[in-house]
Design a protein around this motif. Structure first.
Motif, mmCIF file in Angstrom:
data_model
loop_
_atom_site.group_PDB
_atom_site.id
_atom_site.type_symbol
_atom_site.label_atom_id
_atom_site.label_comp_id
_atom_site.label_asym_id
_atom_site.label_seq_id
_atom_site.Cartn_x
_atom_site.Cartn_y
_atom_site.Cartn_z
ATOM 1 N N LEU A 167 45.807 4.057 -38.219
ATOM 2 C CA LEU A 167 44.192 3.918 -36.855
ATOM 3 C C LEU A 167 44.908 4.709 -36.027
ATOM 4 C CD1 LEU A 167 43.514 0.494 -38.055
ATOM 5 C CD2 LEU A 167 42.455 3.080 -38.879
ATOM 6 N N LYS A 168 46.324 5.145 -35.534
ATOM 7 C CA LYS A 168 45.831 6.122 -34.428
ATOM 8 C C LYS A 168 45.649 6.785 -33.922
ATOM 9 C CE LYS A 168 51.005 7.884 -36.053
ATOM 10 N NZ LYS A 168 52.526 7.564 -35.644
ATOM 11 N N PRO A 169 45.382 7.263 -33.030
ATOM 12 C CA PRO A 169 44.290 8.541 -32.955
ATOM 13 C C PRO A 169 45.494 10.291 -33.948
ATOM 14 C CG PRO A 169 43.746 6.735 -31.215
ATOM 15 C CD PRO A 169 44.649 6.417 -32.037
ATOM 16 N N ASP A 170 46.017 10.159 -33.428
ATOM 17 C CA ASP A 170 46.758 11.293 -33.487
ATOM 18 C C ASP A 170 47.746 11.484 -35.033
ATOM 19 O OD1 ASP A 170 48.845 9.585 -32.924
ATOM 20 O OD2 ASP A 170 49.765 11.313 -32.130
ATOM 21 N N THR A 171 47.197 10.552 -35.402
ATOM 22 C CA THR A 171 48.273 10.169 -36.961
ATOM 23 C C THR A 171 47.940 11.963 -37.906
ATOM 24 O OG1 THR A 171 48.213 9.222 -38.922
ATOM 25 C CG2 THR A 171 46.011 9.483 -37.856
ATOM 26 N N ARG A 172 49.435 11.934 -38.350
ATOM 27 C CA ARG A 172 49.042 12.794 -39.396
ATOM 28 C C ARG A 172 49.412 12.322 -40.721
ATOM 29 N NH1 ARG A 172 54.669 16.656 -36.441
ATOM 30 N NH2 ARG A 172 53.366 16.096 -34.068
ATOM 31 N N ALA A 173 48.608 11.398 -41.423
ATOM 32 C CA ALA A 173 49.145 10.268 -42.436
ATOM 33 C C ALA A 173 47.268 11.269 -43.376
ATOM 34 C CB ALA A 173 49.070 9.258 -42.733
ATOM 35 N N GLN A 174 47.373 12.188 -44.217
ATOM 36 C CA GLN A 174 46.792 12.979 -45.270
ATOM 37 C C GLN A 174 46.197 11.239 -45.723
ATOM 38 O OE1 GLN A 174 47.848 15.369 -48.339
ATOM 39 N NE2 GLN A 174 45.880 15.901 -48.916
ATOM 40 N N VAL A 175 44.647 11.220 -45.660
ATOM 41 C CA VAL A 175 44.496 9.813 -46.971
ATOM 42 C C VAL A 175 43.690 10.115 -47.378
ATOM 43 C CG1 VAL A 175 43.130 7.342 -46.329
ATOM 44 C CG2 VAL A 175 45.369 8.385 -44.631
ATOM 45 N N ILE A 176 43.365 9.405 -48.773
ATOM 46 C CA ILE A 176 42.464 9.844 -49.985
ATOM 47 C C ILE A 176 41.927 9.102 -50.544
ATOM 48 C CG2 ILE A 176 42.122 11.097 -52.203
ATOM 49 C CD1 ILE A 176 45.316 13.066 -51.611
ATOM 50 N N GLU A 177 41.127 8.552 -50.154
ATOM 51 C CA GLU A 177 40.107 7.232 -50.367
ATOM 52 C C GLU A 177 40.051 7.206 -51.939
ATOM 53 O OE1 GLU A 177 36.443 5.074 -49.004
ATOM 54 O OE2 GLU A 177 36.388 6.497 -48.454
ATOM 55 N N LEU A 178 40.285 6.440 -52.281
ATOM 56 C CA LEU A 178 40.444 5.540 -54.232
ATOM 57 C C LEU A 178 38.701 5.438 -54.629
ATOM 58 C CD1 LEU A 178 43.766 5.130 -54.856
ATOM 59 C CD2 LEU A 178 43.571 7.119 -54.393
ATOM 60 N N GLU A 179 39.198 5.513 -56.062
ATOM 61 C CA GLU A 179 37.589 4.790 -55.966
ATOM 62 C C GLU A 179 38.023 3.697 -55.874
ATOM 63 O OE1 GLU A 179 35.640 3.246 -60.757
ATOM 64 O OE2 GLU A 179 37.420 4.647 -60.714
ATOM 65 N N ALA A 180 36.443 2.715 -54.975
ATOM 66 C CA ALA A 180 36.234 1.886 -54.389
ATOM 67 C C ALA A 180 35.881 0.484 -55.358
ATOM 68 C CB ALA A 180 34.961 1.493 -53.585
ATOM 69 N N LEU A 181 36.474 -0.656 -55.582
ATOM 70 C CA LEU A 181 36.930 -1.636 -56.333
ATOM 71 C C LEU A 181 35.354 -2.489 -56.484
ATOM 72 C CD1 LEU A 181 40.233 -3.518 -54.968
ATOM 73 C CD2 LEU A 181 39.618 -1.267 -56.420
ATOM 74 N N THR A 182 35.059 -2.919 -57.930
ATOM 75 C CA THR A 182 33.551 -3.194 -57.674
ATOM 76 C C THR A 182 34.020 -4.999 -57.969
ATOM 77 O OG1 THR A 182 34.386 -2.914 -60.478
ATOM 78 C CG2 THR A 182 32.829 -1.513 -58.954
ATOM 79 N N GLU A 183 35.537 -5.381 -57.965
ATOM 80 C CA GLU A 183 35.680 -6.912 -57.845
ATOM 81 C C GLU A 183 37.168 -7.293 -57.016
ATOM 82 O OE1 GLU A 183 37.242 -8.328 -61.417
ATOM 83 O OE2 GLU A 183 36.375 -6.715 -62.449
ATOM 84 N N GLU A 184 37.193 -7.987 -56.526
ATOM 85 C CA GLU A 184 37.588 -8.643 -55.496
ATOM 86 C C GLU A 184 38.748 -8.477 -56.694
ATOM 87 O OE1 GLU A 184 40.410 -8.447 -52.214
ATOM 88 O OE2 GLU A 184 37.621 -7.918 -52.188
ATOM 89 N N PRO A 185 40.510 -7.919 -56.818
ATOM 90 C CA PRO A 185 41.952 -7.963 -57.380
ATOM 91 C C PRO A 185 41.773 -9.347 -56.739
ATOM 92 C CG PRO A 185 42.115 -6.249 -55.789
ATOM 93 C CD PRO A 185 40.140 -6.828 -55.501
ATOM 94 N N ASP A 186 42.947 -10.294 -57.948
ATOM 95 C CA ASP A 186 43.394 -11.388 -57.761
ATOM 96 C C ASP A 186 45.545 -11.286 -57.455
ATOM 97 O OD1 ASP A 186 44.575 -10.495 -60.761
ATOM 98 O OD2 ASP A 186 43.944 -12.933 -61.748
ATOM 99 N N TRP A 187 45.806 -10.126 -57.070
ATOM 100 C CA TRP A 187 47.161 -9.743 -57.440
ATOM 101 C C TRP A 187 48.013 -10.432 -56.089
ATOM 102 C CZ3 TRP A 187 46.191 -5.950 -53.559
ATOM 103 C CH2 TRP A 187 44.907 -5.034 -54.118
ATOM 104 N N TRP A 188 46.624 -10.459 -55.217
ATOM 105 C CA TRP A 188 47.140 -10.766 -53.110
ATOM 106 C C TRP A 188 47.997 -12.204 -53.421
ATOM 107 C CZ3 TRP A 188 45.647 -13.881 -50.381
ATOM 108 C CH2 TRP A 188 44.267 -14.948 -50.416
ATOM 109 N N VAL A 189 48.910 -12.821 -52.748
ATOM 110 C CA VAL A 189 49.648 -14.473 -53.523
ATOM 111 C C VAL A 189 49.026 -14.205 -50.907
ATOM 112 C CG1 VAL A 189 51.190 -15.460 -52.427
ATOM 113 C CG2 VAL A 189 51.505 -13.356 -54.146
ATOM 114 N N GLY A 190 48.403 -15.261 -51.273
ATOM 115 C CA GLY A 190 48.221 -15.507 -49.525
ATOM 116 C C GLY A 190 49.123 -16.401 -48.522
ATOM 117 N N ASP A 191 50.213 -17.273 -49.417
ATOM 118 C CA ASP A 191 51.210 -17.602 -48.474
ATOM 119 C C ASP A 191 52.606 -17.020 -48.783
ATOM 120 O OD1 ASP A 191 49.884 -19.453 -47.877
ATOM 121 O OD2 ASP A 191 50.709 -21.268 -48.741
#
Length: 489
Positions: A461-485
């Motif tokens: 998110l920095k204004p001068d970022t040089r990162a090349q960001v490619i948006e992938l396919e949007a998720l149709t459902e929320e994945p369950d692979w994140w761990v809350g704690d």
């Protein structure tokens, strides 16, 4: 009394250049060697040969060097020329332009034969930088133009050796033998390496981004670090006085170094964080995993006043509902106390005091406007709460689904594609085909992490970022692979 011979008179310089199948000294193979030995200002020997790499030469390398697959088909493999090459290089100073690559390639070829190789190494790029610091570019084409060197067969081994030696002659003419000798000896001086490591370990390390690891006795992991230049950073651990007792103990305990190369800085930073948290090296104190991340959620009570509720399950899909990330409950309470004191907010509404008759302690001191007793207008109090917490609000993921952050190192022909979602690093792949094959449905569990969150937000998110960001396919459902704690220690 006879004066001792100067360094340049008493040492043989082996000017060497290689052509290879690619830009990775550990992976790619040699296809041509050119070598010229110099001593007392004279060439005393020269040798060149094509080498069969045992693999196909890519069309790009064929165009770049002019060496085709047909030309090396009947050439000897490296194994057949290794003894002759070693004999010529024994005792000589290994001189090359961008010497780390050529030296690394030679070492890799000998390692494939189960043999060790080491030499003193002089890089003519470093020599040029040291003697001509006013110039920015020091590649061979720049040196040829700047010093008016003769035209040579560029990107053929002996042609590049010709260019190197012409540059060395120009350096001697410009600066004199005494000055050049002093500079050469300075460049050959290397940091003192801990006694239990191979003396040429610094020559093996790549000058590229990545992560390095220090191991002690019984292969215990001591330390994980990252750098945009692994060789330079590791060398800095061994140069000069150690700044702390901890640094001395680390150096004394060191028995082995290994590393992982990355295409860019973000990949190195993320890999370092992951390895510190999962491998838990003894000497890394920062970025260690915490038992549980804490945050704050603002929610209205029955009477309409906003209250601060501590939470330990942070859902990445609704980060905008949370305020602040804290490594422990004490850190959270300290932050809330500061907010209360700076904004005349109610300690009871912030969960810092139990509810009791007569209002909160801040009210008694005149630092609460009466929300605990229902004396302050609800809308006004809630607005003040939102303003006070605004700077702590977590950043919502701005894309519809995962993104691919592409980092490419042209010199090493290495590409890393970092798959990131909700500020979490999910995977690293190395080609578009691998990216197409990757599926979040097969994703291993990932922990939402404070350090990774800060790093990825800052990078993308920095204004001068040089990162090349490619948006992938949007998720149709929320994945369950994140761990809350975060994982318990």
């Amino acid at each position: 009394m006879t004066e001792p011979a100067s360094f340049l008179d008493s040492n043989t310089l082996a000017f060497l250049d290689l052509e290879t199948t690619g830009g990775n000294s550990r992976r790619d193979r040699i296809i041509e060697i050119g070598l010229r030995l110099w001593r007392h200002g004279e060439v005393i020997d020269e040798w060149q040969t094509l080498v069969n790499p045992g693999t196909t030469i890519s069309p790009f390398i064929q165009r770049f060097t002019g060496i085709s697959n047909a030309m090396v088909a009947d050439a000897p493999p490296f194994a057949d020329v290794a003894d002759e090459l070693r004999e010529r290089l024994t005792g000589a100073v290994f001189v090359a332009h961008n010497a780390r690559f050529d030296y690394g390639s030679i070492k890799s070829e000998f390692q494939r034969l189960g043999q060790a190789f080491s030499a003193r190494v002089l890089c003519t790029v470093k020599l040029s930088r040291r003697l001509y610091p006013e110039h920015r570019r020091h590649n061979m084409d720049a040196l040829i133009r700047r010093h008016g060197l003769p035209d040579v067969a560029r990107h053929r081994a002996m042609g590049d050796v010709d260019a190197m030696m012409a540059f060395f002659d120009a350096v001697l003419a410009d600066h004199g033998e005494a000055s050049v000798e002093q500079t050469v000896q300075h460049l050959l001086r290397r940091p003192s390496v801990p006694s239990h490591l191979p003396p040429d370990i610094l020559d093996e390390l790549p000058a590229c981004p990545g992560v390095y690891r220090f191991y002690g006795e019984n292969d215990v992991l001591l330390y994980v670090g990252k750098s945009t230049n692994i060789a330079q950073r590791v060398a800095s651990h061994f140069s000069g006085d150690h700044g702390s007792h901890r640094g001395v103990r680390l150096s004394q305990s060191l028995r082995r170094v290994d590393w992982t190369e990355t295409a860019g800085e973000l990949g190195a930073l993320l890999l370092e964080l992951k390895q510190i948290k999962t491998l838990r090296p003894l000497y890394n104190r920062r970025s260690r995993p915490v038992k549980r991340l804490w945050s704050v959620e603002l929610a209205p009570a029955e009477d309409g006043y906003l209250e601060a509720w501590p939470v330990t399950t942070i859902e990445p899909s609704r980060l905008g509902d949370f305020y602040g990330l804290f490594r422990g409950k004490k850190d959270l309470e300290k932050a809330l106390s500061g907010i209360a004191a700076s904004n005349d907010l109610c300690n009871q509404r912030l969960g810092l005091e139990p509810w009791r008759d007569g209002g909160c302690f801040q009210r008694e001191l005149g630092r609460c406007k009466g929300a605990c007793e229902g004396q302050e207008d609800v809308t006004r109090y809630n607005l003040r709460m939102q303003i006070a917490f605004h700077s702590l609000r977590l950043t919502t993921w701005p894309w519809r689904g995962p993104v691919a952050v592409v980092e490419h190192n042209a010199k090493r022909d290495q590409t890393d594609i970092l798959v990131i979602y909700n500020w979490m690093h999910l995977a690293t792949v190395h080609s578009e085909d691998e990216l197409r094959d990757w599926s979040w449905r097969c994703q291993n569990p990932v922990t939402f992490d404070l350090d990774s969150y800060k790093l990825v937000v800052r990078t993308l998110l920095k204004p001068d970022t040089r990162a090349q960001v490619i948006e992938l396919e949007a998720l149709t459902e929320e994945p369950d692979w994140w761990v809350g704690d975060s994982p318990a220690e």
